[in-house]
Design a protein around this motif. Structure first.
Motif, PDB file in Angstrom:
ATOM      1  N   MET A   1       0.883  -1.074  -0.026  1.00 25.09           N
ATOM      2  CA  MET A   1       0.082   0.071  -0.083  1.00 25.09           C
ATOM      3  C   MET A   1       1.091   1.220   0.070  1.00 25.09           C
ATOM      4  O   MET A   1       1.974   1.468   0.931  1.00 25.09           O
ATOM      5  CB  MET A   1      -0.803   0.084   1.434  1.00 25.09           C
ATOM      6  N   ARG A   2       0.605   2.125  -1.022  1.00 26.21           N
ATOM      7  CA  ARG A   2       1.277   3.280  -0.877  1.00 26.21           C
ATOM      8  C   ARG A   2       0.300   4.603  -0.559  1.00 26.21           C
ATOM      9  O   ARG A   2      -0.778   4.706  -1.097  1.00 26.21           O
ATOM     10  CB  ARG A   2       1.863   3.632  -2.264  1.00 26.21           C
ATOM     11  N   VAL A   3       0.838   5.324   0.352  1.00 25.69           N
ATOM     12  CA  VAL A   3      -0.096   6.354   0.975  1.00 25.69           C
ATOM     13  C   VAL A   3       0.868   7.542   0.797  1.00 25.69           C
ATOM     14  O   VAL A   3       2.029   7.774   1.074  1.00 25.69           O
ATOM     15  CB  VAL A   3      -0.341   5.926   2.535  1.00 25.69           C
ATOM     16  N   GLY A   4      -0.242   8.731   0.529  1.00 28.37           N
ATOM     17  CA  GLY A   4       0.517  10.117   0.604  1.00 28.37           C
ATOM     18  C   GLY A   4       0.173  10.733   1.943  1.00 28.37           C
ATOM     19  O   GLY A   4      -0.980  10.757   2.365  1.00 28.37           O
ATOM     20  N   LEU A   5       1.200  11.196   2.797  1.00 25.88           N
ATOM     21  CA  LEU A   5       0.985  12.010   3.725  1.00 25.88           C
ATOM     22  C   LEU A   5       1.462  13.648   3.681  1.00 25.88           C
ATOM     23  O   LEU A   5       2.311  13.915   3.107  1.00 25.88           O
ATOM     24  CB  LEU A   5       1.804  11.631   4.707  1.00 25.88           C
ATOM     25  N   THR A   6       0.325  14.518   4.051  1.00 29.97           N
ATOM     26  CA  THR A   6       0.618  15.771   3.790  1.00 29.97           C
ATOM     27  C   THR A   6      -0.317  16.601   4.991  1.00 29.97           C
ATOM     28  O   THR A   6      -0.812  15.979   5.710  1.00 29.97           O
ATOM     29  CB  THR A   6       0.077  16.217   2.545  1.00 29.97           C
ATOM     30  N   GLY A   7       0.306  17.828   4.949  1.00 30.77           N
ATOM     31  CA  GLY A   7      -0.497  18.812   6.031  1.00 30.77           C
ATOM     32  C   GLY A   7       0.410  19.912   5.843  1.00 30.77           C
ATOM     33  O   GLY A   7       1.346  20.203   5.375  1.00 30.77           O
ATOM     34  N   GLY A   8      -0.501  20.992   6.420  1.00 30.40           N
ATOM     35  CA  GLY A   8       0.290  22.311   6.505  1.00 30.40           C
ATOM     36  C   GLY A   8       1.134  22.600   7.397  1.00 30.40           C
ATOM     37  O   GLY A   8       1.375  21.549   8.342  1.00 30.40           O
ATOM     38  N   ILE A   9       2.026  23.535   7.076  1.00 30.83           N
ATOM     39  CA  ILE A   9       3.270  23.866   8.170  1.00 30.83           C
ATOM     40  C   ILE A   9       2.681  23.655   9.493  1.00 30.83           C
ATOM     41  O   ILE A   9       1.626  24.508  10.063  1.00 30.83           O
ATOM     42  CB  ILE A   9       3.978  25.139   7.631  1.00 30.83           C
ATOM     43  N   GLY A  10       3.285  23.121  10.650  1.00 34.57           N
ATOM     44  CA  GLY A  10       2.907  23.412  12.118  1.00 34.57           C
ATOM     45  C   GLY A  10       1.904  22.381  12.291  1.00 34.57           C
ATOM     46  O   GLY A  10       1.382  22.380  13.410  1.00 34.57           O
ATOM     47  N   SER A  11       1.271  21.609  11.458  1.00 37.23           N
ATOM     48  CA  SER A  11       0.294  20.711  11.657  1.00 37.23           C
ATOM     49  C   SER A  11       0.542  19.369  12.418  1.00 37.23           C
ATOM     50  O   SER A  11      -0.355  18.766  13.126  1.00 37.23           O
ATOM     51  CB  SER A  11      -0.325  20.098  10.534  1.00 37.23           C
ATOM     52  N   GLY A  12       1.896  19.077  12.321  1.00 39.11           N
ATOM     53  CA  GLY A  12       2.254  17.803  13.077  1.00 39.11           C
ATOM     54  C   GLY A  12       2.699  16.600  12.252  1.00 39.11           C
ATOM     55  O   GLY A  12       2.667  15.698  12.726  1.00 39.11           O
ATOM     56  N   ARG A 125      -3.975   6.021  -0.969  1.00 38.01           N
ATOM     57  CA  ARG A 125      -4.667   6.720  -0.067  1.00 38.01           C
ATOM     58  C   ARG A 125      -3.956   7.872   0.047  1.00 38.01           C
ATOM     59  O   ARG A 125      -2.591   8.108  -0.079  1.00 38.01           O
ATOM     60  CB  ARG A 125      -4.563   5.932   1.330  1.00 38.01           C
ATOM     61  N   VAL A 126      -4.582   9.106   0.674  1.00 35.71           N
ATOM     62  CA  VAL A 126      -3.980  10.399   1.271  1.00 35.71           C
ATOM     63  C   VAL A 126      -4.386  10.645   2.491  1.00 35.71           C
ATOM     64  O   VAL A 126      -5.652  10.564   2.869  1.00 35.71           O
ATOM     65  CB  VAL A 126      -4.340  11.371   0.261  1.00 35.71           C
ATOM     66  N   LEU A 127      -3.429  10.842   3.435  1.00 39.47           N
ATOM     67  CA  LEU A 127      -3.652  11.081   4.799  1.00 39.47           C
ATOM     68  C   LEU A 127      -3.346  12.334   5.067  1.00 39.47           C
ATOM     69  O   LEU A 127      -2.065  13.007   4.684  1.00 39.47           O
ATOM     70  CB  LEU A 127      -2.729  10.115   5.695  1.00 39.47           C
ATOM     71  N   VAL A 128      -4.241  13.341   5.687  1.00 43.66           N
ATOM     72  CA  VAL A 128      -4.095  14.524   5.826  1.00 43.66           C
ATOM     73  C   VAL A 128      -3.986  14.963   7.405  1.00 43.66           C
ATOM     74  O   VAL A 128      -4.901  14.345   7.944  1.00 43.66           O
ATOM     75  CB  VAL A 128      -5.239  15.568   5.120  1.00 43.66           C
ATOM     76  N   VAL A 129      -2.924  15.682   7.895  1.00 40.66           N
ATOM     77  CA  VAL A 129      -2.921  16.084   9.065  1.00 40.66           C
ATOM     78  C   VAL A 129      -3.352  17.669   9.291  1.00 40.66           C
ATOM     79  O   VAL A 129      -2.668  18.318   8.348  1.00 40.66           O
ATOM     80  CB  VAL A 129      -1.521  15.934   9.930  1.00 40.66           C
ATOM     81  N   ASP A 130      -4.371  17.801   9.731  1.00 37.03           N
ATOM     82  CA  ASP A 130      -4.997  18.884  10.065  1.00 37.03           C
ATOM     83  C   ASP A 130      -5.059  19.807  11.421  1.00 37.03           C
ATOM     84  O   ASP A 130      -5.100  19.149  12.317  1.00 37.03           O
ATOM     85  CB  ASP A 130      -6.540  18.730   9.375  1.00 37.03           C
ATOM     86  N   CYS A 131      -5.136  20.999  11.202  1.00 36.69           N
ATOM     87  CA  CYS A 131      -5.228  21.815  12.523  1.00 36.69           C
ATOM     88  C   CYS A 131      -5.479  23.278  12.303  1.00 36.69           C
ATOM     89  O   CYS A 131      -5.436  23.822  11.058  1.00 36.69           O
ATOM     90  CB  CYS A 131      -4.117  21.711  13.456  1.00 36.69           C
ATOM     91  N   SER A 132      -6.107  23.921  13.169  1.00 38.01           N
ATOM     92  CA  SER A 132      -6.533  25.366  12.697  1.00 38.01           C
ATOM     93  C   SER A 132      -5.196  26.201  12.471  1.00 38.01           C
ATOM     94  O   SER A 132      -4.179  25.832  12.805  1.00 38.01           O
ATOM     95  CB  SER A 132      -6.993  26.169  14.037  1.00 38.01           C
ATOM     96  N   ASP A 169      -8.309  10.934   2.045  1.00 37.50           N
ATOM     97  CA  ASP A 169      -9.110   9.522   2.322  1.00 37.50           C
ATOM     98  C   ASP A 169      -9.246   9.365   3.818  1.00 37.50           C
ATOM     99  O   ASP A 169     -10.133   8.716   4.288  1.00 37.50           O
ATOM    100  CB  ASP A 169      -8.296   8.442   1.890  1.00 37.50           C
ATOM    101  N   ALA A 170      -8.099  10.166   4.542  1.00 37.41           N
ATOM    102  CA  ALA A 170      -8.338  10.078   5.987  1.00 37.41           C
ATOM    103  C   ALA A 170      -7.801  11.336   6.699  1.00 37.41           C
ATOM    104  O   ALA A 170      -6.726  11.827   6.010  1.00 37.41           O
ATOM    105  CB  ALA A 170      -7.578   8.922   6.577  1.00 37.41           C
ATOM    106  N   VAL A 171      -8.362  11.920   7.828  1.00 39.05           N
ATOM    107  CA  VAL A 171      -7.990  13.284   8.140  1.00 39.05           C
ATOM    108  C   VAL A 171      -7.811  12.900   9.717  1.00 39.05           C
ATOM    109  O   VAL A 171      -8.418  12.258  10.336  1.00 39.05           O
ATOM    110  CB  VAL A 171      -8.793  14.174   7.997  1.00 39.05           C
ATOM    111  N   ILE A 172      -6.569  13.361  10.173  1.00 41.73           N
ATOM    112  CA  ILE A 172      -6.198  13.458  11.754  1.00 41.73           C
ATOM    113  C   ILE A 172      -6.298  14.602  12.127  1.00 41.73           C
ATOM    114  O   ILE A 172      -5.488  15.629  11.605  1.00 41.73           O
ATOM    115  CB  ILE A 172      -4.793  12.718  11.982  1.00 41.73           C
ATOM    116  N   VAL A 173      -6.985  15.030  13.096  1.00 46.31           N
ATOM    117  CA  VAL A 173      -7.070  16.605  13.462  1.00 46.31           C
ATOM    118  C   VAL A 173      -6.455  16.717  14.730  1.00 46.31           C
ATOM    119  O   VAL A 173      -6.556  16.176  15.630  1.00 46.31           O
ATOM    120  CB  VAL A 173      -8.756  16.959  13.825  1.00 46.31           C
ATOM    121  N   ASN A 174      -5.354  17.540  14.463  1.00 47.38           N
ATOM    122  CA  ASN A 174      -4.403  17.526  15.711  1.00 47.38           C
ATOM    123  C   ASN A 174      -4.052  19.070  16.011  1.00 47.38           C
ATOM    124  O   ASN A 174      -3.113  19.509  16.082  1.00 47.38           O
ATOM    125  CB  ASN A 174      -2.986  17.220  14.839  1.00 47.38           C
ATOM    126  N   ASP A 175      -5.235  19.466  16.723  1.00 43.28           N
ATOM    127  CA  ASP A 175      -5.284  20.772  17.431  1.00 43.28           C
ATOM    128  C   ASP A 175      -4.742  20.643  19.118  1.00 43.28           C
ATOM    129  O   ASP A 175      -3.688  21.035  19.211  1.00 43.28           O
ATOM    130  CB  ASP A 175      -6.359  21.524  17.492  1.00 43.28           C
TER     131      ASP A 175
END
Length: 201
Positions: A1-12, A125-132, A169-175
């Motif tokens: 399985m190949r997954v892309g991991l991304t997130g904005g700066i400072g998201s964790g 799949r794409v995994l996004v790490v998200d925060c405010s 495809d999946a989001v981790i909210v990391n506030d």
């Protein structure tokens, strides 16, 4: 399985990548590949020196990162020219590392995955790490050498939270997620994608 991991700066995102590695995944870090290409003797340095001049090469022969960063933020054409040099080299090395992996899960850590438009077709799949945005700013300002102006420039260069989440495809909210809870969430995802062991909630 190949997954892309991304997130904005400072998201964790880097912390999530480390937890994925601990769970048994192979991490292909495109930022690390880029840095390797622009050290003294790196494969990208001859073209960078040719296209941008000696002012953008540090005394040790590596890329003058601060000067190039300032140019790329202020000059869209210069940014495109730099990307035209780096991106093909980064892509080739990233795919070579993935092809050499022996783990069940390969994670491409790509800060600008959504912005590039190329990576979605390469991963299942794409995994996004998200925060405010407030959390991002507060975290990045704690890093040495970062000013509010520089943080605002980095945020402006990235796509919106909504665009990243729409591609996920999946989001981790990391506030305000404690590290232990973040690690459990990462382990659950890794297990779902065939790597590691499912953990209890």
């Amino acid at each position: 399985m190949r997954v892309g991991l991304t997130g904005g700066i400072g998201s964790g995102k880097s912390t999530v990548a480390a937890f994925l590695r601990e769970a048994g995944a192979t991490i292909v870090d495109t930022d690390a590949i880029s840095r390797g290409l622009t050290v003294a003797g790196g494969a990208a340095m001859p073209a960078i020196a040719q296209h941008f001049g000696a002012d953008y090469v540090a005394a040790d022969g590596a890329l003058d990162r601060d000067r190039m960063r300032a140019l790329a933020f202020s000059d869209a054409d210069a940014k495109r020219r730099l990307e035209a040099i780096l991106h093909p080299l980064i892509n080739a090395e990233a795919l070579a590392q993935a092809d050499a992996a022996t783990t069940a899960l390969v994670v491409f850590d790509v800060p600008l995955l959504v912005e590039s438009g190329r990576w979605r077709a390469r991963v299942a799949r794409v995994l996004v790490v998200d925060c405010s945005a407030e959390t991002q700013i507060a975290r990045v300002l704690r890093r040495p050498g970062w000013t509010r102006e520089r943080v605002d420039g980095a945020l402006a260069a990235q796509t919106t939270r909504a665009a990243r989440r729409a591609a996920a495809d999946a989001v981790i909210v990391n506030d305000e997620l404690p590290l232990a809870a973040l690690q459990r969430e990462v382990q659950r995802l890794a297990a779902r994608w065939g790597c590691g062991t499912m953990v209890a909630p």
